[in-house]
Scaffold this motif. Sequence first.
Motif, short mmCIF file in Angstrom:
data_model
loop_
_atom_site.label_atom_id
_atom_site.label_comp_id
_atom_site.label_asym_id
_atom_site.label_seq_id
_atom_site.Cartn_x
_atom_site.Cartn_y
_atom_site.Cartn_z
N TYR A 168 0.84 -1.20 0.00
CA TYR A 168 0.00 0.00 0.00
C TYR A 168 0.88 1.25 0.00
O TYR A 168 0.67 2.18 -0.78
CB TYR A 168 -0.90 0.02 1.23
CG TYR A 168 -2.26 -0.59 1.04
CD1 TYR A 168 -3.06 -0.25 -0.07
CD2 TYR A 168 -2.79 -1.49 1.97
CE1 TYR A 168 -4.31 -0.80 -0.24
CE2 TYR A 168 -4.05 -2.05 1.80
CZ TYR A 168 -4.81 -1.70 0.70
OH TYR A 168 -6.06 -2.24 0.53
N LEU A 172 0.93 3.74 -3.31
CA LEU A 172 0.32 5.07 -3.20
C LEU A 172 1.36 6.17 -3.34
O LEU A 172 1.09 7.23 -3.93
CB LEU A 172 -0.44 5.18 -1.87
CG LEU A 172 -1.63 4.22 -1.72
CD1 LEU A 172 -2.29 4.37 -0.36
CD2 LEU A 172 -2.66 4.45 -2.83
N LYS A 173 2.56 5.94 -2.81
CA LYS A 173 3.65 6.91 -3.00
C LYS A 173 4.02 7.00 -4.49
O LYS A 173 4.27 8.10 -5.01
CB LYS A 173 4.88 6.49 -2.19
CG LYS A 173 4.76 6.70 -0.69
CD LYS A 173 4.85 8.18 -0.33
CE LYS A 173 4.89 8.38 1.17
NZ LYS A 173 4.91 9.82 1.54
N LEU A 177 0.68 10.17 -4.09
CA LEU A 177 0.01 10.56 -2.85
C LEU A 177 1.05 10.72 -1.73
O LEU A 177 1.96 9.90 -1.60
CB LEU A 177 -1.04 9.52 -2.46
CG LEU A 177 -2.20 9.36 -3.43
CD1 LEU A 177 -3.18 8.30 -2.94
CD2 LEU A 177 -2.94 10.68 -3.63
N PHE A 180 -1.50 9.81 3.53
CA PHE A 180 -2.57 8.80 3.61
C PHE A 180 -2.37 7.98 4.88
O PHE A 180 -1.29 7.98 5.48
CB PHE A 180 -2.56 7.88 2.38
CG PHE A 180 -1.21 7.28 2.07
CD1 PHE A 180 -0.78 6.11 2.70
CD2 PHE A 180 -0.36 7.89 1.17
CE1 PHE A 180 0.46 5.57 2.43
CE2 PHE A 180 0.90 7.36 0.89
CZ PHE A 180 1.30 6.19 1.51
N THR A 315 -7.07 8.48 2.09
CA THR A 315 -6.21 9.62 1.80
C THR A 315 -6.64 10.78 2.67
O THR A 315 -7.83 10.97 2.93
CB THR A 315 -6.28 10.01 0.32
OG1 THR A 315 -5.53 11.22 0.13
CG2 THR A 315 -7.71 10.24 -0.14
N PHE A 348 -7.40 -2.38 -4.00
CA PHE A 348 -7.25 -0.95 -4.26
C PHE A 348 -8.51 -0.47 -4.98
O PHE A 348 -8.94 -1.10 -5.96
CB PHE A 348 -6.03 -0.68 -5.15
CG PHE A 348 -4.71 -0.85 -4.47
CD1 PHE A 348 -3.95 0.27 -4.11
CD2 PHE A 348 -4.21 -2.11 -4.17
CE1 PHE A 348 -2.72 0.12 -3.49
CE2 PHE A 348 -2.99 -2.27 -3.55
CZ PHE A 348 -2.24 -1.14 -3.19
N ILE A 353 -9.37 6.08 -6.50
CA ILE A 353 -7.99 6.57 -6.67
C ILE A 353 -7.92 7.46 -7.91
O ILE A 353 -7.25 8.49 -7.90
CB ILE A 353 -7.00 5.38 -6.78
CG1 ILE A 353 -6.90 4.66 -5.43
CG2 ILE A 353 -5.62 5.86 -7.23
CD1 ILE A 353 -6.09 3.38 -5.47
#
Length: 460
Positions: A168, A172-173, A177, A180, A315, A348, A353
Amino acid sequence: MAAIKPSLAKGTRDFSPVEMEKRNYIFNTLKTVFKKFGYSEIQTPSFENLSTLTGKYGDEGDKLIFKILNSGDYLSKASTALLEEKNSTKLIPQISEKALRYDLTVPFARYVVMHQNDIALPFKRFQIQPVWRADRPQRGRYREFYQCDVDVVGSDSLLNEAEFILIYHEALKALGLKDFTIKINNRKILTGIAEIIGKPELIVDMTVAIDKLDKIGLDGVNKELLERGFAQEDLDILKPIILLEGTNYNKLQALKTVLASSDNGLKGIQEIEEVFAYIKAFGANDSVLDTSVEVDITLARGLNYYTGCIFEVKTNEVAMGSIGGGGRYDDLTGMFGLKDLTGVGVSFGADRIYDVLEELNLYPVSNATNTKLLIVNFDKEIEKYTLPILGRLRQEEIAVELYPIAAKLKKQMSYADAKNIPFVLLVGEEEQQSGLLTLKNMESGDQIKVTIEDLIDKLK
């Protein structure tokens, strides 16, 4: 016959080239991370036998499964009595043998059972495919949407849970993002809380209520708990647990005291501590626990399904519901006769997203077309001259188009503009004779003379 006005089926969407580029950016980023952690992709059919899906999602879920009518005269074998009774629930098995998949989990369970002799355990798979639900469409909820699932079955090691947190975090990085929260809880802790109150049989009622803390506040939770059979003294015990604050370490230490008499509760705490120990052991990922992971005792997703650690991701940069979640389950394949095969998985929320990245403007600069060069078509003679150039450029892995017919230059330039094609190649009699082609930069308007070799170097 009058022309039929085109329309979309309710709850579905078209995706433009620009939107597909953005969606594929998300999918490709996720796939890269999944593969890095040793997960392999599978796909299952868009439809399954109705018997495979029915009874796996509860009565309400079964109502949302899109059934497929049998081919041919599907009513010919239906019971006359049921037709007259107009009872669709009883009639469906006689007129429908297939259905569109409702999720990726049940087809995955079916896949594991059918291929159990061909796969190596633990089996680590990811799956990114559309699913269908006959739900009432609304903002952010569609009847056709994509799920991105990643699961491992056949391993009870908590290393898997730790790696899902890292998956995760890394994914997400990679999507851009920055802020989060990966929430974690454990079903055994929730069981322990219900036990110390003395109402283990009301665990589902308890967790359904406290899961709404963010939405209805403590007073709302207390009101719902009282309506569900809890007493005021139960609420007094629950309040400090629900409102636990401090670091993850502080929360777990406080829970050890509160749940000292519950073996289940202590086991749940121990499992979370082991997950954290694995993450710390990765060394470079120490900051993950400090900045992104939060122990949240009110998290209670899928309680009837999950048996160990539970995850949910949100987020903090955009007002949006969860963008991911999952957990440990102990009998995924039991529904198909293969008992006691433990597993853990997360998903996800691709559509959410997508909206988050859109709002934060995090997509790479759009290049909705891959075409680098448009060759202008003036006439048949020029077309014949430029075809070998077209072929040579494509041999060099350069995306290039020849305008398919001789048309006015303005029209061809407008086409290049509409597709964001950065260069246009102009070839006339002068270019044919000299071998020097005219290359126009569509952004600056500048034109230069180039050989084919120059052209290849520039476009590469």
